[in-house]
Design a protein around this motif. Sequence first.
Motif, PDB file in Angstrom:
ATOM      1  N   VAL B  61       0.815  -1.134  -0.010  1.00  0.00           N
ATOM      2  CA  VAL B  61      -0.201   0.220  -0.172  1.00  0.00           C
ATOM      3  C   VAL B  61       1.199   1.455  -0.235  1.00  0.00           C
ATOM      4  O   VAL B  61       0.272   2.188  -0.927  1.00  0.00           O
ATOM      5  N   GLY B  62       1.879   0.988   0.701  1.00  0.00           N
ATOM      6  CA  GLY B  62       2.774   2.322   1.046  1.00  0.00           C
ATOM      7  C   GLY B  62       2.316   2.802   2.329  1.00  0.00           C
ATOM      8  O   GLY B  62       1.143   3.025   2.641  1.00  0.00           O
ATOM      9  N   ASP B  63       3.681   3.211   3.035  1.00  0.00           N
ATOM     10  CA  ASP B  63       3.145   3.602   4.496  1.00  0.00           C
ATOM     11  C   ASP B  63       3.602   4.664   4.817  1.00  0.00           C
ATOM     12  O   ASP B  63       2.933   5.972   6.098  1.00  0.00           O
ATOM     13  N   ARG B  64       3.716   5.308   3.388  1.00  0.00           N
ATOM     14  CA  ARG B  64       4.232   7.444   3.647  1.00  0.00           C
ATOM     15  C   ARG B  64       4.069   7.546   2.131  1.00  0.00           C
ATOM     16  O   ARG B  64       3.944   7.347   1.103  1.00  0.00           O
ATOM     17  N   VAL B  65       4.345   9.333   3.007  1.00  0.00           N
ATOM     18  CA  VAL B  65       4.080  10.407   1.998  1.00  0.00           C
ATOM     19  C   VAL B  65       4.682  11.331   1.980  1.00  0.00           C
ATOM     20  O   VAL B  65       5.420  11.981   2.937  1.00  0.00           O
ATOM     21  N   PHE B  66       5.476  12.117   0.799  1.00  0.00           N
ATOM     22  CA  PHE B  66       6.297  13.038   0.731  1.00  0.00           C
ATOM     23  C   PHE B  66       5.985  14.270   0.776  1.00  0.00           C
ATOM     24  O   PHE B  66       5.493  14.480  -0.177  1.00  0.00           O
ATOM     25  N   TYR B  67       6.942  15.471   1.162  1.00  0.00           N
ATOM     26  CA  TYR B  67       6.113  16.871   0.870  1.00  0.00           C
ATOM     27  C   TYR B  67       7.374  16.898  -0.040  1.00  0.00           C
ATOM     28  O   TYR B  67       8.879  17.383   0.539  1.00  0.00           O
ATOM     29  N   GLU B  68       7.603  18.755  -0.643  1.00  0.00           N
ATOM     30  CA  GLU B  68       7.618  19.732  -0.999  1.00  0.00           C
ATOM     31  C   GLU B  68       8.872  20.769  -0.004  1.00  0.00           C
ATOM     32  O   GLU B  68       8.303  20.176   1.251  1.00  0.00           O
ATOM     33  N   THR B  69       9.865  20.817  -0.267  1.00  0.00           N
ATOM     34  CA  THR B  69      10.658  22.247   1.259  1.00  0.00           C
ATOM     35  C   THR B  69       9.677  22.844   1.699  1.00  0.00           C
ATOM     36  O   THR B  69       9.313  23.272   0.741  1.00  0.00           O
ATOM     37  N   ASP B  70       9.985  22.285   2.747  1.00  0.00           N
ATOM     38  CA  ASP B  70       8.535  23.717   3.808  1.00  0.00           C
ATOM     39  C   ASP B  70       7.451  23.888   2.670  1.00  0.00           C
ATOM     40  O   ASP B  70       6.686  25.113   3.241  1.00  0.00           O
TER      41      ASP B  70
END
Lengths: 449, 172
Positions: B61-70
Amino acid sequence: MRRGLVERLVTSLLTHMRAGAVALVGLAAVVAPASAELNIDISQGTVQPLPIAIPDFVGGGDTAQLGRDIAGVVSADLKRSGLFATLDPASFVDRAVNPNALPNFQNWRVINAQALVTGAITRAPDGRLQADFRLWDVFAGQQLTGQQFFTTPENWRRVAHIIADAIYERLTGEKGYFDTRIVFVDESGPKTNRIKRLAIMDQDGANVRYLTKGQDLVLTPRFSPTTQEITYMSFGNGDPRVFLLNIETGQREVVGNFPNMTFSPRFSPDGQRVVMSLEQGGNANIYAMDLRSRSTTRLTDAAAIDTSPSYSPDGSRIVFESDRGGNQQLYVMSAGGGPAQRISFGQGRYSTPVWSPRGDLIAFTKQMGGRFAIGVMRPDGSGERILTEGYHNEGPTWAPNGRVIMFFRDAGGQSGGPQLWSVDLTGRNEQRIPTPAFGSDPAWSPLLN
Amino acid sequence: MTSIASKSYLSRAAIAFGLALLASACAKSPSELDSSLAGGAGAGGAGAATPGSAQDFVVNVGDRVFYETDSSSLTADGRSTLDRQAQWLSLYPRYTVTLEGHADERGTREYNLALGARRAKAAYDYLVSRGVSPQRVKTISFGKERPVALCNEDSCWAQNRRAVTVLNNAGS
């Protein structure tokens, strides 16, 4: 010219720390006060360090080693300040000098000492240590100050720091900062799962004591004005909150009854309030809690991250950081809340503002071009100066005299970690403060005496 | 069983479809599946994770999501990961989750605590909008205190700017 050694009781110093009390007595001048004053003007950007000779304090029997140790700590304090050049004892013509006799000034002039410190450590009849010292103007041949202290033997380092403060104050005209402590976060273990413990130590890195055991992640400790208590953030059992810790009794309590994460605490100058951030739905606002009534007051109300609040020394205003304008900048508001005025307008992001104990400056962290700097500006935002910059410098804290700033520096990388450093207000004299492991989030205590 | 396990080898883009198949094939008995496969989940490698297990959640499923800087804005990838998480959580209602918000090391400590909270909140709002009960989701921020990648480059910092959905009762 010579008069009795002890003439009047100046004051008695009671420390609030368990380490014990140090009593101070003034030493009368052996000779009349100098007319041409030896002094250091530390308001200037560049200072020529003053050559000072600090021979071993005279001792007998079991106090001989203490005499050497105390002279060594006094010497190290003054040298690290950057304002003094401590002369090599190997060059001394006289190795140990009785403080109750007039020095042979010619023997100190020939090695170009401008100031001379003489001292003696003896054991008082009640078992306490007696420490006498005098500060001399070598070229004028005059005593500048003289004091006598009584304390318990385990307290000898404090006596040395108090003597160093007296010398610093006599020669610069400003209070010293050597009889102070640092509370900080001791870091160990791998970076992905760092163990963080609260620790306290003398400002020179001696006498480290751990205040927490490392089970809970702890951050941002700050001293109360009495130095008996600290406020800090702890993650506890998955419930991050601001706490108070009495460092003498070990008693710990949560600050306030807030529904969400509280963080970034700091005491008011009178010690009656703790100001902090409360996380609310992705925003952070600033609240103050009165420690007596336990009532809380909301001070900011923005759809933004408002954090790192710090009171002005008179308690009337608060500087904080906010991204309400798009990115992190510094703002000043009344201590009761209300409209806030932006004070930082340079390029980059500004954060972690801390008001100087003198009131004249605000220190901050500044991020620009992928680098982290420590700087200062006036409370109206004018006169910005960068004191140090590099890959990562963060979290300034002021020495109580407002002349030195401590912060942490991290080179990054897999095995890297933060270390404590200090820098003068002039941007000169960077010094590493030794810690047993990695160290971060330093907070400087007020003067203990 | 093997056919269901093999479904988990599908790429993440296809996983929602795979989960739909899994749901229709075994909708009535995910817990039976669990118990019948208990102990065998780790043996067959990542793809062989027991459906409904913590490993299944992390790997398939994927346990994480990622974000851009700040930033705390969800990316398109992040939204599709959270879509899969919402769907998976609807299949396995025994789980509650904690959304852990994290920041990279290139910010100051206090701000990063708030930024991590903001990131967790963004993921929380999205999961709730996709039907996950707010009672099942708790958030916490770790700021920059728990990095997973340690180099002095954005390739590492990008992995640390994340919100991780942690299953709370995965051991049961």
